[in-house]
Design a protein around this motif. Sequence first.
Motif, PDB file in Angstrom:
ATOM      1  N   ALA A  51       0.975  -1.320   0.009  1.00 35.65           N
ATOM      2  CA  ALA A  51      -0.063   0.037  -0.141  1.00 35.65           C
ATOM      3  C   ALA A  51       0.835   0.999  -0.048  1.00 35.65           C
ATOM      4  CB  ALA A  51      -0.872  -0.035   1.176  1.00 35.65           C
ATOM      5  N   MET A  52       1.976   1.289   0.653  1.00 35.05           N
ATOM      6  CA  MET A  52       2.674   2.505   0.918  1.00 35.05           C
ATOM      7  C   MET A  52       3.442   2.649  -0.537  1.00 35.05           C
ATOM      8  SD  MET A  52       6.046   3.166   3.571  1.00 35.05           S
ATOM      9  CE  MET A  52       6.587   1.376   3.548  1.00 35.05           C
ATOM     10  N   THR A  53       3.939   1.659  -1.071  1.00 34.28           N
ATOM     11  CA  THR A  53       4.579   1.700  -2.291  1.00 34.28           C
ATOM     12  C   THR A  53       3.467   2.212  -3.325  1.00 34.28           C
ATOM     13  OG1 THR A  53       5.827  -0.277  -1.890  1.00 34.28           O
ATOM     14  CG2 THR A  53       6.029   0.368  -4.335  1.00 34.28           C
ATOM     15  N   THR A  54       2.534   1.751  -3.446  1.00 32.97           N
ATOM     16  CA  THR A  54       1.574   2.266  -4.364  1.00 32.97           C
ATOM     17  C   THR A  54       1.290   3.746  -4.132  1.00 32.97           C
ATOM     18  OG1 THR A  54       0.355  -0.037  -4.608  1.00 32.97           O
ATOM     19  CG2 THR A  54      -0.996   2.092  -5.249  1.00 32.97           C
ATOM     20  N   LEU A  55       0.964   4.158  -3.052  1.00 36.82           N
ATOM     21  CA  LEU A  55       0.796   5.582  -2.854  1.00 36.82           C
ATOM     22  C   LEU A  55       2.075   6.441  -3.209  1.00 36.82           C
ATOM     23  CD1 LEU A  55      -1.242   5.196   0.530  1.00 36.82           C
ATOM     24  CD2 LEU A  55      -2.185   6.041  -1.873  1.00 36.82           C
ATOM     25  N   MET A  56       3.355   6.088  -2.768  1.00 41.94           N
ATOM     26  CA  MET A  56       4.433   6.771  -3.016  1.00 41.94           C
ATOM     27  C   MET A  56       4.589   7.004  -4.475  1.00 41.94           C
ATOM     28  SD  MET A  56       7.082   5.608  -0.087  1.00 41.94           S
ATOM     29  CE  MET A  56       8.023   4.763  -0.834  1.00 41.94           C
ATOM     30  N   GLY A  59      -0.231   6.055  -6.877  1.00 40.61           N
ATOM     31  CA  GLY A  59      -1.485   5.355  -6.715  1.00 40.61           C
ATOM     32  C   GLY A  59      -2.507   6.111  -6.184  1.00 40.61           C
ATOM     33  N   SER A  60      -3.599   5.492  -6.238  1.00 37.67           N
ATOM     34  CA  SER A  60      -4.739   6.337  -5.574  1.00 37.67           C
ATOM     35  C   SER A  60      -5.171   5.534  -4.326  1.00 37.67           C
ATOM     36  CB  SER A  60      -5.908   6.467  -6.504  1.00 37.67           C
ATOM     37  OG  SER A  60      -6.625   5.026  -6.852  1.00 37.67           O
ATOM     38  N   PRO A  61      -5.800   6.315  -3.357  1.00 38.84           N
ATOM     39  CA  PRO A  61      -6.390   5.367  -2.332  1.00 38.84           C
ATOM     40  C   PRO A  61      -7.290   4.220  -2.606  1.00 38.84           C
ATOM     41  CG  PRO A  61      -6.382   7.840  -1.745  1.00 38.84           C
ATOM     42  CD  PRO A  61      -5.975   7.496  -3.162  1.00 38.84           C
ATOM     43  N   GLU A  62      -7.951   4.293  -3.626  1.00 38.89           N
ATOM     44  CA  GLU A  62      -8.814   3.726  -4.146  1.00 38.89           C
ATOM     45  C   GLU A  62      -8.379   2.456  -4.754  1.00 38.89           C
ATOM     46  OE1 GLU A  62      -8.972   6.996  -5.263  1.00 38.89           O
ATOM     47  OE2 GLU A  62     -10.787   7.535  -4.283  1.00 38.89           O
ATOM     48  N   VAL A  64      -5.401   1.262  -3.386  1.00 33.04           N
ATOM     49  CA  VAL A  64      -5.198   0.437  -2.239  1.00 33.04           C
ATOM     50  C   VAL A  64      -6.144  -0.092  -1.754  1.00 33.04           C
ATOM     51  CG1 VAL A  64      -4.169   0.887   0.016  1.00 33.04           C
ATOM     52  CG2 VAL A  64      -3.297   2.234  -1.916  1.00 33.04           C
TER      53      VAL A  64
END
Length: 82
Positions: A51-56, A59-62, A64
């Motif tokens: 999740a952290m990698t996706t956001l960094m 990526g969107s919270p959706e 995640v």
Amino acid sequence: MYNPIFSLILLAIESQRVIELRMVRLAWGGREGRAEMQSMVVEKVHAAGEAMTTLMLGGSPEAVIARYREHVAFNTKRLSAA
């Protein structure tokens, strides 16, 4: 229009089943209980890192939330089959 709150609510509801199945497995103890406890910790650390990698990476919270729902669905299927 897509509402991410709806997905978040579904994640919370779906997660309750995994919690129930894991608690039963942990309560029985033994080798399976210990394996589930270890698996649970490893999965949570891995999912948080993902999740952290996706956001960094923008990526969107959706995204995640959708990925967490995939993890929950997999665990529900795995724990229900045993």
